[in-house]
Scaffold this active site. Structure first.
Site, PDB file in Angstrom:
ATOM      1  N   CYS A 116     -54.893 -76.804  68.539  1.00  0.00           N
ATOM      2  CA  CYS A 116     -56.010 -77.449  67.850  1.00  0.00           C
ATOM      3  C   CYS A 116     -56.141 -76.924  66.412  1.00  0.00           C
ATOM      4  CB  CYS A 116     -57.296 -77.306  68.652  1.00  0.00           C
ATOM      5  SG  CYS A 116     -58.547 -78.504  68.127  1.00  0.00           S
ATOM      6  N   HIS A 218     -55.884 -79.362  73.676  1.00  0.00           N
ATOM      7  CA  HIS A 218     -56.202 -78.047  74.259  1.00  0.00           C
ATOM      8  C   HIS A 218     -55.538 -77.895  75.632  1.00  0.00           C
ATOM      9  CE1 HIS A 218     -59.128 -76.150  71.520  1.00  0.00           C
ATOM     10  NE2 HIS A 218     -59.468 -77.377  71.203  1.00  0.00           N
ATOM     11  N   GLU A 220     -54.790 -75.291  77.237  1.00  0.00           N
ATOM     12  CA  GLU A 220     -55.376 -74.209  78.053  1.00  0.00           C
ATOM     13  C   GLU A 220     -56.546 -74.707  78.890  1.00  0.00           C
ATOM     14  OE1 GLU A 220     -56.052 -74.765  74.978  1.00  0.00           O
ATOM     15  OE2 GLU A 220     -58.165 -74.323  74.598  1.00  0.00           O
TER      16      GLU A 220
END
Ligand code: MN
Length: 248
Positions: A116, A218, A220
């Site tokens: 990001c 994102h 994660e």
């Protein structure tokens, strides 16, 4: 064999209540830490300091690979623009911190995964630029700041054929989450656009040799979602850890 240590660039959050109210606190979202842990690396949060390049060099000596995490908008002055009304909060000191970590990692041939804001600072550090808000970009633009929860993908990303990212993900498209209001404008001259959304927005960048991989979404936040289209995000972390193992 010792597992590779993956540094995660830290941010700061202002404490909202209690005796330390108003003080900054070092943090990263725990999903970054868990993504590294679950994929076989040793996660280590690298705290923001004002120590500049000297500190970044020392911090990077402690790790085998680097994740540049999300956060503030990159200061537009770094790519020669004034701050537009629609720009978000900037934090020039963190820009310098992240750029110093990036340069230290690149100088030591340690692999980098930008996420990001991490992707945006990599682009700007290499000479690229940003649209300061989605609304300023010409043409039709999809919703890139999703209202849906973060572990669910909301837009398609098409991966370019022959890229390092295609090898890592093992497929030519995927559904990603999306939490960015700024968009890459000019891709840095020494980076390659590795993926785009259906509206043409740049969603991933990489260096030719694959040392630097950067994604606008994102991963994660999706890695712990067991749905196959979300769990595939673990491949980005596994790949970073594999590369860090080779360089160690
Ligand atoms: Mn997006």
């Amino acid at each position: 064999m010792k597992k590779p240590v993956i540094g995660i660039s830290g941010s700061e959050v202002t404490i909202q209540a209690g005796p330390f109210m108003g003080e900054p606190r070092t943090y990263v979202n725990a999903a970054y830490v868990d993504s590294v842990y679950q994929n076989g690396g040793i996660p280590l949060v690298i705290p923001f300091t004002k120590g500049g390049e000297e500190m970044a060099l020392e911090q990077m000596k402690l790790v085998d690979g680097l994740i540049l995490s999300g956060g503030h908008d990159v200061d537009p002055h770094l790519y020669g623009e004034e701050i537009d009304q629609k720009s978000g909060a900037t934090w020039p000191d963190r820009d310098q911190f992240d750029i110093a970590l990036l340069k230290a990692a690149e100088g030591a041939n340690k692999p980098v995964l930008g996420i990001c804001r991490g992707a945006q600072i990599i682009n700007v550090a290499h000479g690229g630029s940003m649209w300061q808000d989605l609304s300023l970009r010409p043409g039709h633009t999809l919703k890139h700041m999703q209202a849906t929860r973060p572990d669910v993908g909301t837009h398609l990303v098409k991966i370019k054929s022959g890229t390092n990212l295609e090898k890592i993900m093992g497929q030519s498209s995927l559904m990603t989450n999306s939490f960015h209001h700024q968009v890459i404008k000019e891709v840095a001259p020494d980076l390659v656009e590795a993926a785009t959304a259906s509206d043409g927005v740049t969603e991933a960048l990489e260096s030719d040799d694959g040392q630097v991989i950067a994604v606008q979404w994102h991963p994660e936040e999706m890695h712990a979602n067991p749905a196959p289209e979300a769990a595939i995000m673990n491949r980005l972390f596994k790949n970073l850890i594999d590369r860090a193992n080779e360089e160690k």
